[in-house]
Design a protein around this motif. Structure first.
Motif, PDB file in Angstrom:
ATOM      1  N   ARG A 116      36.006  40.591  45.117  1.00 17.46           N
ATOM      2  CA  ARG A 116      36.154  41.761  45.798  1.00 17.46           C
ATOM      3  C   ARG A 116      37.767  41.800  45.900  1.00 17.46           C
ATOM      4  N   VAL A 117      38.274  43.108  45.857  1.00 14.47           N
ATOM      5  CA  VAL A 117      39.538  43.280  45.670  1.00 14.47           C
ATOM      6  C   VAL A 117      39.974  44.201  47.127  1.00 14.47           C
ATOM      7  N   LYS A 118      41.305  43.661  47.609  1.00 11.21           N
ATOM      8  CA  LYS A 118      41.916  44.454  48.793  1.00 11.21           C
ATOM      9  C   LYS A 118      43.003  45.253  48.282  1.00 11.21           C
ATOM     10  N   PHE A 119      43.175  46.582  48.737  1.00  9.72           N
ATOM     11  CA  PHE A 119      44.252  47.257  48.341  1.00  9.72           C
ATOM     12  C   PHE A 119      44.977  47.433  49.330  1.00  9.72           C
ATOM     13  N   ASP A 131      37.754  49.635  54.667  1.00  9.86           N
ATOM     14  CA  ASP A 131      38.527  48.567  55.076  1.00  9.86           C
ATOM     15  C   ASP A 131      39.523  48.098  54.092  1.00  9.86           C
ATOM     16  N   GLY A 132      39.771  48.720  53.150  1.00  7.88           N
ATOM     17  CA  GLY A 132      40.835  48.309  52.077  1.00  7.88           C
ATOM     18  C   GLY A 132      40.197  47.373  50.934  1.00  7.88           C
ATOM     19  N   TRP A 133      38.741  47.018  51.294  1.00  6.95           N
ATOM     20  CA  TRP A 133      38.324  46.143  50.005  1.00  6.95           C
ATOM     21  C   TRP A 133      37.069  46.902  49.266  1.00  6.95           C
ATOM     22  N   GLN A 134      37.236  46.460  48.148  1.00  9.54           N
ATOM     23  CA  GLN A 134      36.268  47.187  47.260  1.00  9.54           C
ATOM     24  C   GLN A 134      35.607  45.986  46.417  1.00  9.54           C
ATOM     25  N   THR A 135      34.418  45.928  46.235  1.00  7.11           N
ATOM     26  CA  THR A 135      33.360  45.096  45.372  1.00  7.11           C
ATOM     27  C   THR A 135      33.593  45.636  43.958  1.00  7.11           C
ATOM     28  N   LEU A 136      34.042  44.875  43.335  1.00 13.70           N
ATOM     29  CA  LEU A 136      33.802  44.933  41.755  1.00 13.70           C
ATOM     30  C   LEU A 136      32.595  44.797  40.974  1.00 13.70           C
ATOM     31  N   PRO A 137      32.211  45.434  40.071  1.00 15.47           N
ATOM     32  CA  PRO A 137      30.917  45.207  39.394  1.00 15.47           C
ATOM     33  C   PRO A 137      30.992  43.783  38.731  1.00 15.47           C
ATOM     34  N   THR A 138      30.402  42.968  39.162  1.00 15.93           N
ATOM     35  CA  THR A 138      30.571  41.162  38.920  1.00 15.93           C
ATOM     36  C   THR A 138      29.570  40.906  38.088  1.00 15.93           C
ATOM     37  N   HIS A 139      30.060  40.010  36.971  1.00 14.25           N
ATOM     38  CA  HIS A 139      28.999  39.160  36.133  1.00 14.25           C
ATOM     39  C   HIS A 139      28.739  37.982  36.957  1.00 14.25           C
ATOM     40  N   ALA A 140      27.867  37.935  38.071  1.00 13.30           N
ATOM     41  CA  ALA A 140      27.638  36.881  38.886  1.00 13.30           C
ATOM     42  C   ALA A 140      26.958  35.816  37.853  1.00 13.30           C
ATOM     43  N   GLY A 141      27.418  34.564  38.176  1.00 11.89           N
ATOM     44  CA  GLY A 141      26.762  33.222  37.578  1.00 11.89           C
ATOM     45  C   GLY A 141      27.309  32.035  37.823  1.00 11.89           C
ATOM     46  N   LEU A 185      35.552  37.216  31.390  1.00  8.46           N
ATOM     47  CA  LEU A 185      35.615  38.586  32.152  1.00  8.46           C
ATOM     48  C   LEU A 185      34.559  38.238  33.277  1.00  8.46           C
ATOM     49  N   LEU A 186      35.104  38.225  34.360  1.00  7.47           N
ATOM     50  CA  LEU A 186      34.191  38.206  35.739  1.00  7.47           C
ATOM     51  C   LEU A 186      33.830  39.544  36.261  1.00  7.47           C
ATOM     52  N   ALA A 187      34.727  40.338  36.218  1.00  5.26           N
ATOM     53  CA  ALA A 187      34.462  41.634  37.088  1.00  5.26           C
ATOM     54  C   ALA A 187      35.207  42.751  36.367  1.00  5.26           C
ATOM     55  N   THR A 188      35.010  44.168  36.344  1.00 11.36           N
ATOM     56  CA  THR A 188      35.583  45.187  36.211  1.00 11.36           C
ATOM     57  C   THR A 188      35.326  46.296  36.966  1.00 11.36           C
ATOM     58  N   GLY A 189      36.298  47.251  37.085  1.00  4.67           N
ATOM     59  CA  GLY A 189      36.071  48.177  37.960  1.00  4.67           C
ATOM     60  C   GLY A 189      37.041  49.419  37.739  1.00  4.67           C
ATOM     61  N   ILE A 190      36.861  50.588  38.126  1.00  8.09           N
ATOM     62  CA  ILE A 190      37.963  51.502  37.958  1.00  8.09           C
ATOM     63  C   ILE A 190      38.114  51.986  39.188  1.00  8.09           C
ATOM     64  N   VAL A 191      39.388  51.826  39.834  1.00  9.35           N
ATOM     65  CA  VAL A 191      40.151  52.221  41.094  1.00  9.35           C
ATOM     66  C   VAL A 191      40.909  53.142  41.217  1.00  9.35           C
ATOM     67  N   ILE A 192      41.112  53.525  42.400  1.00  6.83           N
ATOM     68  CA  ILE A 192      42.075  54.775  42.646  1.00  6.83           C
ATOM     69  C   ILE A 192      42.982  53.931  43.749  1.00  6.83           C
ATOM     70  N   ALA A 193      44.253  53.266  43.331  1.00  5.77           N
ATOM     71  CA  ALA A 193      44.905  52.552  44.241  1.00  5.77           C
ATOM     72  C   ALA A 193      46.264  52.486  43.641  1.00  5.77           C
ATOM     73  N   ASN A 194      47.165  52.175  44.586  1.00  2.00           N
ATOM     74  CA  ASN A 194      48.646  51.989  43.977  1.00  2.00           C
ATOM     75  C   ASN A 194      48.772  50.506  43.708  1.00  2.00           C
ATOM     76  N   SER A 195      48.280  49.608  44.666  1.00  2.00           N
ATOM     77  CA  SER A 195      48.433  48.306  44.473  1.00  2.00           C
ATOM     78  C   SER A 195      47.505  47.422  45.026  1.00  2.00           C
ATOM     79  N   ILE A 196      47.197  46.176  44.443  1.00  2.00           N
ATOM     80  CA  ILE A 196      46.111  45.264  44.980  1.00  2.00           C
ATOM     81  C   ILE A 196      46.949  44.279  45.906  1.00  2.00           C
TER      82      ILE A 196
END
Length: 174
Positions: free
Chosen positions: A56-59, A66-76, A90-101
């Motif tokens: 998860r990432v918080k912007f 709530d500022g958090w977004q779960t990225l599609p994750t390669h769980a394992g 690579l653990l996770a990747t996702g397209i976000v619309i944000a200025n900073s993490i």
């Protein structure tokens, strides 16, 4: 009159389509593909297996509720020692619309272990198992693709206490 109404309708429709196209183009320019990658420093164990369920990432600009977004994750289950000496995965990747993490959170499962010699031991996490492992990064997103390489330092993260092994994670952004 009828002709004027048709012309006016076409002008309004054209303007709406133009604004929609501009807005879509603007969002695409503000979006960033975020890749969270995992690496490790050398450690003197046979294996250090960590059960990663979710990233998860918080912007800082609170682009989601709530500022958090779960990225599609390669769980394992990842053996941290497989990703030493410049290797990563690579653990996770996702397209976000944000200025900073602001921070990254690793949600772990319960299937964590350490192999010392030929013996496998459970690896317990005294805190953070429920809320996740947090890494404060405060990084401005300035490119169309950002690679966030997280060093999960196995050498500094493992503590042997009273005959058992504990995971007290030391995470750093490289």
């Amino acid at each position: 009159m009828k002709k004027s109404l048709i012309v006016l309708s076409l002008v309004v429709l054209s303007g709406t389509l133009f604004l929609t196209a501009c807005k879509k183009d603007n969002n695409e320019k503000n979006s960033t593909t975020v890749n969270v990658r995992l690496t490790d420093q050398p450690a003197d164990y046979a294996e250090v297996n960590v059960d990663i369920k979710e990233i998860r990432v918080k912007f800082t600009d609170e682009s989601s509720d709530d500022g958090w977004q779960t990225l599609p994750t390669h769980a394992g289950i990842y053996n941290l020692l497989d990703y030493q000496n410049g290797k990563d995965t690579l653990l996770a990747t996702g397209i976000v619309i944000a200025n900073s993490i602001q921070q990254i959170r690793f949600i772990l499962g319960s299937d964590n272990s350490i192999k010392v010699g030929t013996q496998v031991y459970p690896l317990t996490i005294p805190s953070g198992a429920e809320s996740g492992l947090k890494l404060m990064i405060n990084k401005k997103l300035s490119q169309s693709q950002e690679n966030l390489i997280v060093d999960f330092d196995a050498l500094l993260s493992i503590k042997q206490e009273n005959g058992s092994y504990k995971l007290r994670p030391v995470l750093k952004l490289k």
